[in-house]
Design an enzyme around this catalytic site. Structure first.
Site, PDB file in Angstrom:
ATOM      1  N   TRP A 268      60.274   0.031  44.494  1.00 42.96           N
ATOM      2  CA  TRP A 268      60.194   1.497  44.524  1.00 42.96           C
ATOM      3  C   TRP A 268      59.093   1.929  43.567  1.00 42.96           C
ATOM      4  CZ3 TRP A 268      60.666   5.378  40.896  1.00 42.96           C
ATOM      5  CH2 TRP A 268      61.007   6.652  41.343  1.00 42.96           C
TER       6      TRP A 268
ATOM      7  N   SER B  67      62.162  -5.707  42.412  1.00 40.49           N
ATOM      8  CA  SER B  67      62.773  -4.494  41.868  1.00 40.49           C
ATOM      9  C   SER B  67      63.919  -4.023  42.758  1.00 40.49           C
ATOM     10  CB  SER B  67      61.708  -3.417  41.677  1.00 40.49           C
ATOM     11  OG  SER B  67      62.182  -2.356  40.898  1.00 40.49           O
ATOM     12  N   MET B  68      63.846  -2.800  43.341  1.00 41.26           N
ATOM     13  CA  MET B  68      64.966  -2.344  44.172  1.00 41.26           C
ATOM     14  C   MET B  68      65.126  -3.206  45.411  1.00 41.26           C
ATOM     15  SD  MET B  68      64.245   1.131  46.405  1.00 41.26           S
ATOM     16  CE  MET B  68      65.844   0.915  47.179  1.00 41.26           C
TER      17      MET B  68
ATOM     18  N   ASP C  21      59.947  -5.831  30.224  1.00 40.65           N
ATOM     19  CA  ASP C  21      60.132  -4.900  31.336  1.00 40.65           C
ATOM     20  C   ASP C  21      60.723  -3.593  30.816  1.00 40.65           C
ATOM     21  OD1 ASP C  21      60.989  -3.518  33.661  1.00 40.65           O
ATOM     22  OD2 ASP C  21      61.251  -5.403  34.743  1.00 40.65           O
TER      23      ASP C  21
ATOM     24  N   HIS D 201      57.266  -4.753  34.092  1.00 40.31           N
ATOM     25  CA  HIS D 201      57.949  -4.693  35.380  1.00 40.31           C
ATOM     26  C   HIS D 201      57.030  -5.159  36.513  1.00 40.31           C
ATOM     27  CE1 HIS D 201      61.146  -3.520  38.026  1.00 40.31           C
ATOM     28  NE2 HIS D 201      60.363  -2.695  38.697  1.00 40.31           N
TER      29      HIS D 201
END
Length: 277
Positions: free
Chosen positions: A32, A98-99, A228, A257
């Site tokens: 995202w 990530s997501m 992160d 990240h």
């Protein structure tokens, strides 16, 4: 441009994907608020290593359909299942950034592992983002609420600053990331559906996957950066490594990240080694 259509949801949704190479299929699920283009640094390496690489745009992002509703993780996983089913994939490797890690875990929960050989969770939200009494290292709820408010009041303004933190840009003084990359990410994110950007943020902020970790019965790779600032390693990678039995856990020192860009070579080496095992 290739698309698959998920007809199992209330609205028929067209999912755009890229399909390159031959061999065992490796499916890349972006984070995202970007698109499949975020995997630019990995796609060529995966194809060159002899794999079939498939990267798609999540609904509401890139050039996939942008419905008004239906952005919960089970619906997102059903898009992934449609891709796997329509392309008749077997022994696929699911790679979630990530997501995107949420789609990976929810897919295993809802559809099982019959067509899956391995999974990889890269800088993933798994298992839980939000701070709770039993998740003290998570992101405080007021911080998450501030993100939701910003997305509704000044979405593009929020996104402009977000990507600096995505790469820890101010900390490394641009040594590992260019301002052009920030501009590129901002362009991708700003053209995503505003509604999808908000609703998927609510999904990754509020979904608790801890009870679903038991559904990971295939080999798993977990990669996270110890710097992160978006998804703290204590509430994600460290917990995922404890909750998933058969895993290989790699921590990248000083990685932010967006380590798929800043630590491209390191990540690609780790990922390809895992694929070859």
């Amino acid at each position: 441009m290739p698309f698959i259509t998920n007809k199992t949801t209330q609205e028929h949704v067209d999912i755009h994907y890229k399909d390159y190479g031959n061999g065992q299929p490796v499916i890349l699920i972006h984070g995202w608020p970007l698109s499949h283009q975020a995997w630019e640094g990995q796609i060529s390496a995966i194809v060159a290593a002899g794999y079939r690489c498939i990267a798609y745009d999540r609904r509401g992002f890139g050039i996939s359909s942008a419905p008004w509703d239906s952005f919960d993780y089970s619906t997102l996983a059903s898009d992934l299942n449609t891709l796997i089913t329509d392309l008749k994939l077997e022994k696929a490797v699911l790679v979630g950034f990530s997501m995107g890690g949420g789609e990976v875990i929810r897919y295993l929960t809802d559809f099982g592992t019959d067509k899956i050989d391995k999974i990889a969770l890269i800088a993933s939200i798994i298992p839980l983002v939000k701070k709770k009494e039993d998740n003290p290292e998570g992101v405080p709820e007021d911080g998450l609420n501030a993100i939701m408010d910003a997305l509704q009041t000044d979405r593009v303004g929020f996104l402009k600053d977000f990507h600096k933190n995505f790469y820890n840009f101010d900390d490394n003084k641009g040594d590992r990331i260019s301002t052009a990359q920030l501009d590129y990410d901002f362009t991708i994110a700003s053209f995503a559906s505003p509604r999808a950007t908000l609703q998927t943020a609510r999904a990754w902020a509020n979904t608790d996957f801890r009870s679903e970790l038991k559904n990971v019965t295939v080999p798993a790779l977990i990669v996270h950066g110890d710097s992160d600032n978006i998804v703290p390693i204590e509430t994600s990678g460290n917990q995922a490594a404890k909750g998933i039995k058969n895993n290989t856990y790699k921590v990248l020192k000083n990685a932010p990240h967006g380590l798929n860009v800043t630590h491209r070579k390191e990540l690609n080496t780790i990922l390809l080694d895992f694929l070859k095992q």
